[in-house]
Scaffold this active site. Structure first.
Site, PDB file in Angstrom:
ATOM      1  CE1 TYR A  28      -3.302  -2.925   0.678  1.00 38.73           C
ATOM      2  CE2 TYR A  28      -2.005  -3.347   2.654  1.00 38.73           C
ATOM      3  CZ  TYR A  28      -2.976  -3.744   1.754  1.00 38.73           C
ATOM      4  OH  TYR A  28      -3.600  -4.946   1.910  1.00 38.73           O
ATOM      5  CE1 TYR A 155      -7.926  -5.691   2.937  1.00 37.34           C
ATOM      6  CE2 TYR A 155      -7.311  -7.677   4.140  1.00 37.34           C
ATOM      7  CZ  TYR A 155      -7.096  -6.779   3.116  1.00 37.34           C
ATOM      8  OH  TYR A 155      -6.042  -6.977   2.260  1.00 37.34           O
ATOM      9  CG  ASP A 256     -11.670 -14.106   6.018  1.00 41.03           C
ATOM     10  OD1 ASP A 256     -10.737 -14.768   6.490  1.00 41.03           O
ATOM     11  OD2 ASP A 256     -11.509 -13.146   5.239  1.00 41.03           O
TER      12      ASP A 256
HETATM   13  N1  PMP Z   1      -9.031 -12.122   5.183  1.00 36.65           N
HETATM   14  C1  PMP Z   1      -8.686 -11.510   6.306  1.00 36.65           C
HETATM   15  C2  PMP Z   1      -9.648 -11.495   7.464  1.00 36.65           C
HETATM   16  C3  PMP Z   1      -7.446 -10.881   6.419  1.00 36.65           C
HETATM   17  O1  PMP Z   1      -7.103 -10.244   7.551  1.00 36.65           O
HETATM   18  C4  PMP Z   1      -6.552 -10.945   5.315  1.00 36.65           C
HETATM   19  C5  PMP Z   1      -5.166 -10.300   5.358  1.00 36.65           C
HETATM   20  N2  PMP Z   1      -4.998  -9.224   6.158  1.00 36.65           N
HETATM   21  C6  PMP Z   1      -6.958 -11.603   4.160  1.00 36.65           C
HETATM   22  C7  PMP Z   1      -8.200 -12.195   4.126  1.00 36.65           C
HETATM   23  C8  PMP Z   1      -6.064 -11.685   2.953  1.00 36.65           C
HETATM   24  O2  PMP Z   1      -4.976 -12.494   3.207  1.00 36.65           O
HETATM   25  P1  PMP Z   1      -3.624 -12.352   2.351  1.00 36.65           P
HETATM   26  O3  PMP Z   1      -3.026 -11.037   2.690  1.00 36.65           O
HETATM   27  O4  PMP Z   1      -2.801 -13.526   2.801  1.00 36.65           O
HETATM   28  O5  PMP Z   1      -4.020 -12.452   0.919  1.00 36.65           O
END
Ligand code: PMP
Length: 436
Positions: A28, A155, A256
């Site tokens: 970022y 997110y 997730d």
């Molecule tokens: N889902 C959640 C809840 C996350 O916190 C993140 C990463 N911060 C992701 C998906 C994406 O994972 P990655 O950065 O390994 O692609």
């Protein structure tokens, strides 16, 4: 010419820093206005070592991943033993004990009904696969179900599917909004983790599902803790309502657990706070103890059978490095290591230290709120931080903390000690005092 460049590249530190600033994108960031970076030459236990020998106490677990700290003997051993056998082999038509063993472990530690495992490369890719699973489950059955319902402040990653279920306004992903599938969003549950339960916080969930369930294939959310979208802790009862409404409206429930999994919140998975079983669960980050990238998507029998008896008959995904032997081997070792000690009491103890040293920081003027859950500590500020300035101050205080937006937060490795937690909190207090 190309070779000459490589040979003449001077690897002294200032040249490297300049080269990195000019050529290498960090997460970022801009290359015309880059943020400073710090060179780390070694990491061990709870410490990162800078090129000049300075040791910083790690407050980030490298973005939720390094739950056991760094340079962990058991994980090193797993990697070096595996590398002698095979680093990689394709997964199409081939099996190996590491992937099979990891699938068995994941099935054992996740909610009972999750019995089928898909290995993917990163968290974002796991989210893509979870969305595909839900879409494939319904394709050919209920052809109108092509959208998802997600929470504002959520997110789920940086790839396109994941961005389409990530907060559309607050996230930086809003710049891609013209290219994203339009999904449904509801407010995050207003009922906080430590509040008494208020059923009214499910009203919007219910009304959007009631009105649009024929279009909605799945509800996707981060259970209990919204991470990158604001480090927000909400009431676990909300998950029970999600489960009930999803069943009622024939919508799949996708949890997730990429950030929250493997003990981070004080339970093995954040879903365990509510005793709910999602239809699909994503895991990543701490899966390999932070040693390398790997993720997995688990689903229940209903979803598996729905996909396999659906239009395509197969799950249409199969990355090159699927089930990578090195990554799955170190993941097995990391899960075994986690289960080999009383991680629950370690996380509970870390939580008590955070309550002792971090919660009281709420009295400073700049602070809106402090909150703690498991090994996560958050100082939410009233105005955004100057990231580079704060980072510099933290490094000067001997700690590694990476603030963003209005948040200074800690997610601590489970091996941290009280003195290290105190040092991290004192460093945060110092920047709050300076601002007051
Ligand atoms: N889902 C959640 C809840 C996350 O916190 C993140 C990463 N911060 C992701 C998906 C994406 O994972 P990655 O950065 O390994 O692609």
């Amino acid at each position: 010419m190309y070779f000459m460049n490589i040979q003449t590249f001077d690897y002294n530190n200032s040249d490297q820093e300049k080269f990195d600033l000019e050529h290498v994108w960090h997460p970022y960031t801009s290359l015309t206005n880059p943020l400073p970076t710090y060179e780390i030459v070694r990491a061990e236990g709870c410490c990162l070592e800078l090129a000049d020998g300075t040791r910083l106490v790690d407050g980030m677990s490298s973005w939720w991943a390094c739950i056991h700290g760094y340079n962990v003997a058991k994980l090193n051993e797993a990697v070096s033993q595996q590398i002698e056998k095979m680093s990689h082999v394709m997964f199409g038509g081939i099996r190996h004990e590491n992937a099979t063993g990891l699938a068995k472990r994941l099935i054992d530690i996740t909610p009972e009904s999750l019995q089928y495992v898909f290995f993917a490369d990163s968290g974002s890719v796991a989210v893509e696969v979870s969305l595909k699973m839900a879409l494939q489950y319904f394709s050919g059955r209920i052809s109108t179900k092509k959208r998802f319902l997600a929470l504002r402040g959520g997110y789920h990653g940086d790839t396109f599917g994941a961005m389409s279920v990530t907060d559309p306004v607050g996230s930086m992903h809003s710049i891609y909004s013209d290219f994203l599938t339009q999904n449904y969003f509801i407010s995050r549950p207003s009922c906080r983790f430590y509040d008494p339960w208020d059923p009214a916080c499910c009203d919007e969930l219910y009304s959007v599902l009631k009105e649009h369930h024929e279009e909605i294939a799945g509800v996707i959310l981060e259970p209990v803790v919204q991470g990158a979208g604001g480090m927000y802790f909400y009431h676990p009862e909300f998950l029970r309502r999600v489960r009930a409404y999803c069943d009622y409206f024939n919508v799949l429930f996708i949890a997730d657990e990429i950030a929250t999994g493997f003990g981070r919140t004080g339970k093995m998975f954040a879903c365990n706070w509510a005793g709910v079983e999602p239809d699909i669960m994503t895991v990543g980050k701490a899966l390999t103890g932070g040693y390398m990238t790997l993720s997995a998507v688990l689903c229940n029998r209903k979803v598996m059978e729905g996909i396999c008896t659906g239009k395509a008959g197969v799950l249409m995904h199969g990355p090159t490095f699927m089930g990578n032997p090195l990554a799955t081997r170190v993941a097995c070792a990391s899960v075994d290591l986690l289960l080999s000690f009383d991680w629950k009491s370690s996380v509970r103890t870390i939580e008590s230290w955070l309550k002792k040293y971090l919660l009281p920081l709420s009295t400073y003027n700049w602070v809106k709120e402090t909150r703690v859950l498991g090994s996560i500590g958050v100082v939410e500020l009233k105005t955004p931080v100057d990231m580079a300035a704060l980072q510099k101050s933290f490094v000067k205080s001997g700690v590694w903390i990476r603030p963003f937006g209005r948040l200074i937060y800690l997610m601590l490795p489970y091996i941290i000690n009280e003195e290290q937690v105190r040092l991290l909190c004192t460093a945060i207090e110092k920047v709050l005092i300076e601002k007051d």
